[in-house]
Design a protein around this motif. Structure first.
Motif, mmCIF file in Angstrom:
data_model
loop_
_atom_site.group_PDB
_atom_site.id
_atom_site.type_symbol
_atom_site.label_atom_id
_atom_site.label_comp_id
_atom_site.label_asym_id
_atom_site.label_seq_id
_atom_site.Cartn_x
_atom_site.Cartn_y
_atom_site.Cartn_z
ATOM 1 N N ASN A 137 0.874 -1.223 0.206
ATOM 2 C CA ASN A 137 0.180 -0.112 -0.069
ATOM 3 C C ASN A 137 0.872 1.286 0.005
ATOM 4 O OD1 ASN A 137 -2.020 -2.004 0.130
ATOM 5 N ND2 ASN A 137 -2.415 -1.590 2.341
ATOM 6 N N VAL A 138 0.906 1.760 -1.205
ATOM 7 C CA VAL A 138 1.901 3.129 -1.336
ATOM 8 C C VAL A 138 1.036 4.409 -1.577
ATOM 9 C CG1 VAL A 138 3.698 4.248 -2.696
ATOM 10 C CG2 VAL A 138 3.710 1.852 -2.109
ATOM 11 N N LEU A 139 1.051 5.295 -0.691
ATOM 12 C CA LEU A 139 0.239 6.627 -0.599
ATOM 13 C C LEU A 139 1.079 7.646 -1.555
ATOM 14 C CD1 LEU A 139 -2.466 8.273 -0.125
ATOM 15 C CD2 LEU A 139 -1.483 8.580 2.256
ATOM 16 N N VAL A 140 0.544 7.884 -2.598
ATOM 17 C CA VAL A 140 1.145 9.005 -3.368
ATOM 18 C C VAL A 140 0.624 10.309 -3.168
ATOM 19 C CG1 VAL A 140 2.197 9.488 -5.751
ATOM 20 C CG2 VAL A 140 1.941 7.254 -5.018
ATOM 21 N N VAL A 141 1.242 11.330 -2.670
ATOM 22 C CA VAL A 141 0.763 12.649 -2.299
ATOM 23 C C VAL A 141 1.215 13.564 -3.337
ATOM 24 C CG1 VAL A 141 0.244 14.214 -0.538
ATOM 25 C CG2 VAL A 141 0.547 11.999 -0.038
ATOM 26 N N CYS A 142 0.249 14.300 -4.021
ATOM 27 C CA CYS A 142 0.594 14.962 -5.174
ATOM 28 C C CYS A 142 0.255 16.310 -5.192
ATOM 29 C CB CYS A 142 0.051 14.524 -6.572
ATOM 30 S SG CYS A 142 0.399 12.837 -6.813
ATOM 31 N N GLY A 143 1.189 17.232 -5.293
ATOM 32 C CA GLY A 143 0.774 18.699 -5.302
ATOM 33 C C GLY A 143 0.231 19.100 -6.443
ATOM 34 N N PRO A 144 0.067 20.613 -6.819
ATOM 35 C CA PRO A 144 -0.580 21.096 -8.128
ATOM 36 C C PRO A 144 0.208 20.992 -9.399
ATOM 37 C CG PRO A 144 -0.146 22.769 -6.446
ATOM 38 C CD PRO A 144 0.308 21.251 -5.712
ATOM 39 N N GLY A 145 1.410 20.899 -9.188
ATOM 40 C CA GLY A 145 2.454 21.360 -10.029
ATOM 41 C C GLY A 145 3.075 20.114 -10.931
ATOM 42 N N ALA B 87 4.527 8.135 -11.347
ATOM 43 C CA ALA B 87 5.084 6.912 -10.613
ATOM 44 C C ALA B 87 4.008 6.027 -10.152
ATOM 45 C CB ALA B 87 5.938 7.814 -9.552
ATOM 46 N N ALA B 88 2.980 6.662 -9.836
ATOM 47 C CA ALA B 88 1.795 5.860 -9.064
ATOM 48 C C ALA B 88 1.511 4.707 -10.366
ATOM 49 C CB ALA B 88 0.590 6.784 -8.506
ATOM 50 N N PRO C 178 -1.089 1.158 -5.257
ATOM 51 C CA PRO C 178 -1.015 2.767 -5.001
ATOM 52 C C PRO C 178 -2.453 3.481 -4.899
ATOM 53 C CG PRO C 178 -0.444 2.109 -7.261
ATOM 54 C CD PRO C 178 -0.759 1.168 -6.680
ATOM 55 N N SER C 179 -2.276 4.316 -4.019
ATOM 56 C CA SER C 179 -3.673 5.291 -4.000
ATOM 57 C C SER C 179 -2.991 6.898 -3.953
ATOM 58 C CB SER C 179 -4.418 5.207 -2.666
ATOM 59 O OG SER C 179 -3.853 5.082 -1.692
ATOM 60 N N VAL C 180 -3.763 7.552 -4.493
ATOM 61 C CA VAL C 180 -3.246 8.908 -4.848
ATOM 62 C C VAL C 180 -4.027 9.975 -4.020
ATOM 63 C CG1 VAL C 180 -2.978 10.768 -6.609
ATOM 64 C CG2 VAL C 180 -2.538 8.260 -7.214
ATOM 65 N N TYR C 181 -3.509 10.775 -3.170
ATOM 66 C CA TYR C 181 -4.125 11.999 -2.666
ATOM 67 C C TYR C 181 -3.695 13.192 -3.444
ATOM 68 C CZ TYR C 181 -5.526 15.275 0.834
ATOM 69 O OH TYR C 181 -6.388 16.163 1.816
ATOM 70 N N TYR C 182 -4.678 13.813 -3.952
ATOM 71 C CA TYR C 182 -4.396 14.764 -4.942
ATOM 72 C C TYR C 182 -5.309 16.164 -4.476
ATOM 73 C CZ TYR C 182 -3.026 16.541 -9.642
ATOM 74 O OH TYR C 182 -2.586 17.232 -10.865
ATOM 75 N N GLN D 183 -3.535 3.278 6.732
ATOM 76 C CA GLN D 183 -3.516 2.159 5.953
ATOM 77 C C GLN D 183 -2.511 1.951 4.819
ATOM 78 O OE1 GLN D 183 -7.378 2.466 4.230
ATOM 79 N NE2 GLN D 183 -8.350 2.488 6.028
ATOM 80 N N SER D 184 -1.654 2.884 4.660
ATOM 81 C CA SER D 184 -0.465 2.843 3.831
ATOM 82 C C SER D 184 0.921 2.197 4.448
ATOM 83 C CB SER D 184 -0.154 4.109 3.300
ATOM 84 O OG SER D 184 -1.529 4.296 2.716
ATOM 85 N N HIS D 185 1.716 1.484 3.815
ATOM 86 C CA HIS D 185 2.961 1.043 4.114
ATOM 87 C C HIS D 185 4.069 2.135 3.904
ATOM 88 C CE1 HIS D 185 0.357 -2.782 3.363
ATOM 89 N NE2 HIS D 185 0.712 -2.602 4.756
ATOM 90 N N PHE D 186 3.797 2.929 2.958
ATOM 91 C CA PHE D 186 4.968 3.588 2.387
ATOM 92 C C PHE D 186 4.317 4.950 1.628
ATOM 93 C CE2 PHE D 186 8.453 5.074 -0.643
ATOM 94 C CZ PHE D 186 9.538 4.987 0.261
ATOM 95 N N LEU D 187 4.923 6.019 1.788
ATOM 96 C CA LEU D 187 4.417 7.254 1.013
ATOM 97 C C LEU D 187 5.431 7.994 0.320
ATOM 98 C CD1 LEU D 187 2.382 9.996 3.013
ATOM 99 C CD2 LEU D 187 4.168 10.668 1.802
#
Lengths: 237, 237
Positions: free
Chosen positions: A52-60, A69-70, A80-84, A117-121
């Motif tokens: 479970n990899v959480l990818v946190v993405c900024g606006p640029g 990458a996700a 992966p899941s994405v927080y955007y 819930q994520s193992h890596f960010l």
């Protein structure tokens, strides 16, 4: 060997050179940058360490690298899941989002729950063009990452850090020290405040470009898109 | 396990789906396709076997994949050169050419001389959209490759072969049997006439797409962009 850092101004100029004179499209550069990010994740956090990899993405563009990458992480077998939270308006970002949705990668909205819930960010919030200060909702996001025990790979720079002078003296990010960092094209000056595993990614520079910006990158091994480099104990490159 | 081949018509439709509904740009697809070609070259022809790789590019997307592959090969430490006798007019191909020129990759014009000096050849002349017959200057190029002892990797299909019915009965290509073949996305029907090492490349399909076209691709290993598959001795997939 001491790796030379590239300033934010020169990094912007380098990207401009690649696109205006080098024949590159943003689609291509982002594809290879995001691919290198996914390969760095593979090196620091194997599938068996938790998918479970959480990818946190900024606006640029840093966020765009995270979206690419996700996608590759999904192909490798991660979940992966994405927080955007602030979506970029560039049509490329919307296409990258479509590609992820077609792979059933969820775009989450409950960040605290996803963090648990994520193992890596993957921190793909801000890169070399970050000028501060953090605006909502990012102070809270950085604080939550900072206070969590989740291992983090930051893309280009630990988000919230000043590209030149490193971590903020106080507030969100003051104690943010990701386990891994991938510098795209070349390290940024703030890397001298960084302690952890350090990778270089973005295997697409020509000698003309490395000469112009005085970069002295070591050779990438084999066919890899990512290169691990040592940060010495005095925090120099 | 028997791999299902995809017809030329379905392969065209799949590409259209990826771009019209999947959010993909040609830049992205070609980057990942060309990257997988370069990784297949790495597997069949190591640097120590000779660095001079001649990439022969046709006027369409197969040629574009070859241009991308040549760029990655230059980054890996090969000395690629490109023969591009009928340049595609798409602005993407011209940008790919610029990228290669910035890496000092030569575009050669004396094909017989280059063939003699090369250790390996990438046939990126025609792919799944080839409908025959060969037009000048390609009959002569195919004949020269066929008569040479240089090892060849063909991209998507051995150029001159009919995508459905395989090698021509006579003339240029009738005896063309490359040492290696990389099928992009999925094998084409002509692969049943092929004997040699066989790779699959283009790690970007979603389950929706593989379901729609009934593809049953084996899993790519790790982070690799290329997958070697067995062709059984009866020439079936």
């Amino acid at each position: 060997m001491t790796l030379k850092a590239i300033s934010a101004k020169d990094a912007a100029s380098l990207d401009k050179d690649l696109m205006e004179m080098g024949g590159w499209s943003l689609d291509q550069l982002m594809e290879l940058a995001g691919l290198s990010v996914s390969q760095a994740v593979w090196k620091v956090h194997s599938l068996s360490a938790g998918k479970n990899v959480l990818v946190v993405c900024g606006p640029g563009n840093n966020g765009g690298d995270g979206l690419v990458a996700a996608r590759h992480l999904a192909q490798y077998g991660y979940n992966p899941s994405v927080y955007y939270p602030k979506e970029g308006k560039n049509e490329l970002y919307q296409r990258l989002k479509t590609q992820l949705q077609n792979l059933s990668v969820p775009f989450i909205t409950d960040f605290p729950a996803a963090l648990k819930q994520s193992h890596f960010l993957v921190d793909a919030i801000f890169g070399f063009s970050f000028g501060g200060p953090l605006r909502d909702p990012f102070p809270s996001i950085i604080s939550q990452i900072e206070q969590s025990s989740i291992p983090v790979l930051s893309v280009d720079a630990p988000s919230s850090w000043d590209i030149q002078s490193g971590p903020p003296k106080e507030g969100p990010g003051a104690k943010f020290m990701p386990q891994a960092l991938i510098s795209l094209s070349a390290p940024k000056p703030c890397v001298k405040f960084y302690q952890g595993r350090h990778f270089i990614g973005g295997r697409f520079l020509s000698k003309d470009i490395t000469d112009k910006y005085g970069l002295n990158l070591p050779a990438y091994p084999g066919i890899e898109q990512v290169l691990e480099v040592e940060v010495d104990t005095e925090g120099r490159l």
